[in-house]
Design a protein around this motif. Structure first.
Motif, PDB file in Angstrom:
ATOM      1  N   SER A 100       0.822  -1.210   0.000  1.00 39.88           N
ATOM      2  CA  SER A 100       0.000   0.000   0.000  1.00 39.88           C
ATOM      3  C   SER A 100       0.859   1.264   0.000  1.00 39.88           C
ATOM      4  O   SER A 100       0.489   2.262  -0.621  1.00 39.88           O
ATOM      5  N   SER A 101       2.014   1.228   0.658  1.00 43.19           N
ATOM      6  CA  SER A 101       2.858   2.425   0.674  1.00 43.19           C
ATOM      7  C   SER A 101       3.501   2.654  -0.694  1.00 43.19           C
ATOM      8  O   SER A 101       3.658   3.807  -1.111  1.00 43.19           O
ATOM      9  N   VAL A 102       3.842   1.576  -1.403  1.00 44.37           N
ATOM     10  CA  VAL A 102       4.380   1.743  -2.760  1.00 44.37           C
ATOM     11  C   VAL A 102       3.326   2.368  -3.659  1.00 44.37           C
ATOM     12  O   VAL A 102       3.622   3.284  -4.440  1.00 44.37           O
ATOM     13  N   THR A 103       2.088   1.923  -3.537  1.00 43.18           N
ATOM     14  CA  THR A 103       1.007   2.498  -4.336  1.00 43.18           C
ATOM     15  C   THR A 103       0.801   3.961  -3.980  1.00 43.18           C
ATOM     16  O   THR A 103       0.624   4.816  -4.866  1.00 43.18           O
ATOM     17  N   PHE A 104       0.835   4.276  -2.689  1.00 47.08           N
ATOM     18  CA  PHE A 104       0.661   5.657  -2.224  1.00 47.08           C
ATOM     19  C   PHE A 104       1.775   6.562  -2.747  1.00 47.08           C
ATOM     20  O   PHE A 104       1.514   7.645  -3.303  1.00 47.08           O
ATOM     21  N   ILE A 105       3.013   6.134  -2.603  1.00 52.69           N
ATOM     22  CA  ILE A 105       4.157   6.946  -3.045  1.00 52.69           C
ATOM     23  C   ILE A 105       4.140   7.116  -4.563  1.00 52.69           C
ATOM     24  O   ILE A 105       4.409   8.202  -5.085  1.00 52.69           O
ATOM     25  N   SER A 106       3.797   6.031  -5.242  1.00 57.45           N
ATOM     26  CA  SER A 106       3.692   6.110  -6.711  1.00 57.45           C
ATOM     27  C   SER A 106       2.635   7.139  -7.117  1.00 57.45           C
ATOM     28  O   SER A 106       2.853   7.936  -8.038  1.00 57.45           O
ATOM     29  N   ALA A 107       1.502   7.122  -6.429  1.00 56.84           N
ATOM     30  CA  ALA A 107       0.438   8.079  -6.745  1.00 56.84           C
ATOM     31  C   ALA A 107       0.889   9.509  -6.468  1.00 56.84           C
ATOM     32  O   ALA A 107       0.557  10.431  -7.229  1.00 56.84           O
ATOM     33  N   LEU A 108       1.659   9.714  -5.405  1.00 57.96           N
ATOM     34  CA  LEU A 108       2.166  11.060  -5.107  1.00 57.96           C
ATOM     35  C   LEU A 108       3.131  11.546  -6.190  1.00 57.96           C
ATOM     36  O   LEU A 108       3.038  12.698  -6.643  1.00 57.96           O
ATOM     37  N   PHE A 109       4.068  10.675  -6.598  1.00 54.76           N
ATOM     38  CA  PHE A 109       5.035  11.067  -7.626  1.00 54.76           C
ATOM     39  C   PHE A 109       4.368  11.336  -8.972  1.00 54.76           C
ATOM     40  O   PHE A 109       4.800  12.205  -9.719  1.00 54.76           O
ATOM     41  N   GLU A 110       3.321  10.592  -9.263  1.00 56.51           N
ATOM     42  CA  GLU A 110       2.615  10.780 -10.526  1.00 56.51           C
ATOM     43  C   GLU A 110       1.534  11.860 -10.418  1.00 56.51           C
ATOM     44  O   GLU A 110       0.806  12.102 -11.370  1.00 56.51           O
ATOM     45  N   GLN A 111       1.416  12.458  -9.249  1.00 57.88           N
ATOM     46  CA  GLN A 111       0.448  13.507  -8.950  1.00 57.88           C
ATOM     47  C   GLN A 111      -0.981  13.066  -9.244  1.00 57.88           C
ATOM     48  O   GLN A 111      -1.801  13.829  -9.742  1.00 57.88           O
ATOM     49  N   GLU A 112      -1.259  11.826  -8.902  1.00 57.58           N
ATOM     50  CA  GLU A 112      -2.617  11.306  -8.978  1.00 57.58           C
ATOM     51  C   GLU A 112      -3.220  11.427  -7.577  1.00 57.58           C
ATOM     52  O   GLU A 112      -3.203  10.494  -6.782  1.00 57.58           O
TER      53      GLU A 112
END
Length: 94
Positions: A21-33
């Motif tokens: 879940s943290s990888v998904t969260f961080i990925s979403a932050l970097f992609e500005q989703e």
């Protein structure tokens, strides 16, 4: 020595959902989703709660079954002693 792999397995099981879940969260932050990041954040919180819950659950379950194992061994030894006494008694009519 066998306790170390068991503990590391328990730690892996506990914290694996948080990693995902943290990888998904961080990925979403970097992609500005932002929508996906907002949806993923509560999942991260739940996984932290889950990790703490499973740690306590597994520890207590281990304690309970350790005691249950001792009781079963005591019961088995008691039964073995009773059977041994019965087998040593002379048969009636001898």
């Amino acid at each position: 020595m066998a306790e170390i792999p068991q503990k590391s397995g328990q730690v892996f099981i506990q914290w694996m959902p948080l990693g995902g879940s943290s990888v998904t969260f961080i990925s979403a932050l970097f992609e500005q989703e932002w929508f996906r990041a907002v949806l993923t954040f509560p999942v991260m919180i739940v996984t932290v709660i889950w990790a703490n819950y499973t740690e306590s659950f597994l520890k207590r379950l281990g304690e309970v079954f350790k005691e249950k194992g001792r009781q079963d061994v005591d019961s088995l030894m008691s039964c073995q002693k009773k059977c041994g006494k019965l087998l040593r008694k002379p048969l009636p009519g001898n």
